[in-house]
Scaffold this active site. Structure first.
Site, PDB file in Angstrom:
ATOM      1  N   THR B 175     -12.905 -10.074  78.297  1.00  0.00           N
ATOM      2  CA  THR B 175     -11.727  -9.689  79.052  1.00  0.00           C
ATOM      3  C   THR B 175     -10.788  -8.906  78.141  1.00  0.00           C
ATOM      4  O   THR B 175     -10.564  -9.285  76.989  1.00  0.00           O
ATOM      5  CB  THR B 175     -11.011 -10.901  79.661  1.00  0.00           C
ATOM      6  N   PHE B 177      -7.080  -7.618  77.370  1.00  0.00           N
ATOM      7  CA  PHE B 177      -5.695  -8.042  77.608  1.00  0.00           C
ATOM      8  C   PHE B 177      -4.731  -6.997  77.069  1.00  0.00           C
ATOM      9  O   PHE B 177      -5.011  -6.349  76.057  1.00  0.00           O
ATOM     10  CB  PHE B 177      -5.417  -9.368  76.897  1.00  0.00           C
TER      11      PHE B 177
END
Lengths: 279, 279
Positions: B175, B177
């Site tokens: 992921t 960020f």
């Protein structure tokens, strides 16, 4: 006349059922499934003749899971339609508005009625798996402190009473649906007609300007893109698949040339369908 | 040293907290919020000094809600980082694997462990609002037939026991960020350094070739796009906002020229941030 057995996701009364009606009228019988992958599988394994799936909503954006399934299954898009989404507050007959403490619906529907919840701070939003399913549930469980947000068709199917009509924040709320058939059973050349769309998916080499060169295949031939969407490429972090819609028929000369040009540039290319443009 | 008070979405132990650690190390104190809009609001109204939000996952795709919030709030992206997502099956100490009937987690995490659920058909998936929150809940409610899927940090924070490590289907699960600051407090020129990214959002006139001409502003100057994402434009059905990342610093000459060129073509353009490229 043989009816077209048509799969959709959701309970009877879902907005997808309205899309089935717009696309096939009374030629269809409906087969509801709980999940999108079940809808695609039912079409693939010939449990049904056709499937209707939502692909994007003008407020919430694309239904990404269905873009992934379009690639995974050997299906073709043969038509599209747009359904205006009207959200109604539905309760059991006899239940009054002031009795309502909880409202059940699909999270997307709840998020499209935020003004209603701001104006009624005593009412709790409860996420549920389906809009029409939430009407079925409050009817089945005989809940007297609850309502559901769903279509007017759902209210009539489950004997619900509409307490408030059209509580959605934004009336410019449309969902675009595709009608799908098994790829092998679709003739590659559609009938005549002026306004066609073609949908395709491709990947590019991860080099500077690759996407620019890919979409130049359309721009250089004055083919108008109506949609471009990227999705992560599984197993290749930070690389993407591109889903594109353009106005035109796959079998007209400049579209054929554009697709051949794109094939030179793309690692992978598949046409997902060519269909008359929806209203 | 003054600590940087940093907002994130989720319970303590969420993957976002790992991103805070990667971005700010022990300079940060954390402030968890339930919803993304609360994180953006906390940054805007100076409840916190910074915010960390997920923007895309290599399997699930973009976190579209956060693209919308980036436009809505006057914030700037000042850094990015990638966190590898490792999903663990976590239960209360003493609970054995064969006791587990239900597994709670965020729907995205549940969907990233489908092989585990296929191999264990007796175990039900139960959607919950947060990965770390599901560990907190099974610990708080003292559930003996349930487990949660979350990070190893969440297991240690809530005294959970890891029954199975790394049950995710695909290890190439990252992921990305962003670290955000209030726009007014960010100097427009970053420090030196070779590898920078710039993020921006624009709309085009809805004319043939408009997107092609827009991204030509980058291609003609050999600026490499690493991401392009479309989002529906609210109030204008079937028109889109485009979010683009390119490799380069906003203040270098060819980037300045590209942005000026794009301004000629775009109805609307905003630079969301310029930051060192993550690992």
């Amino acid at each position: 006349m043989t009816k077209v057995r048509t799969a959709f996701q959701g309970e009877p009364g879902a907005f997808s059922q309205e899309a089935v009606r717009q696309l096939l009228g009374d030629r269809a019988t409906v087969a509801p499934f709980q999940r999108f992958d079940e809808v695609f599988r039912a079409l693939s394994d010939k449990t049904v003749d056709a499937a209707v799936i939502p692909i994007e909503n003008t407020l919430a954006g694309s239904v990404h899971e269905n873009y992934d399934h379009l690639l995974e299954y050997d299906v073709r898009i043969v038509a599209e339609t747009n359904v205006r989404i009207v959200h109604n507050l539905i309760a059991r007959p006899g239940v009054r508005f002031r009795d309502i403490r909880r409202v059940f619906s699909h999270p997307v529907a709840l998020n499209q009625c935020l003004d209603f919840f701001s104006s009624n701070p005593g009412i709790e939003k409860v996420p549920y798996y389906d809009t029409a399913g939430s009407v079925k549930m409050i009817a089945g469980e005989k809940l007297d402190d609850a309502a559901a947000i769903a279509s007017s068709i759902a209210a009539s199917i489950y004997g619900g009473h509409i307490l408030r009509r059209s509580i959605e924040d934004d009336r410019r709320n449309y969902t675009r649906f595709f009608l799908l058939r098994r790829a092998k059973e679709v003739p590659r050349r559609g009938a005549g007609g002026e306004h066609w769309k073609t949908s395709l998916v491709f990947t590019t080499r991860n080099t500077p300007g690759a996407l620019f060169r890919a979409i130049s295949a359309f721009a250089l031939r004055d083919l108008n893109l109506t949609k471009i969407e990227s999705r992560p490429l599984r197993g290749k972090p930070w690389e993407y698949l591109f889903y594109v819609d353009f106005l035109g028929r796959e079998d007209e000369e400049r579209a054929r040339n554009a697709l051949n040009h794109l094939r030179e540039l793309a690692d992978f290319l598949r046409v997902l369908g060519c269909y008359p443009r929806g209203e």
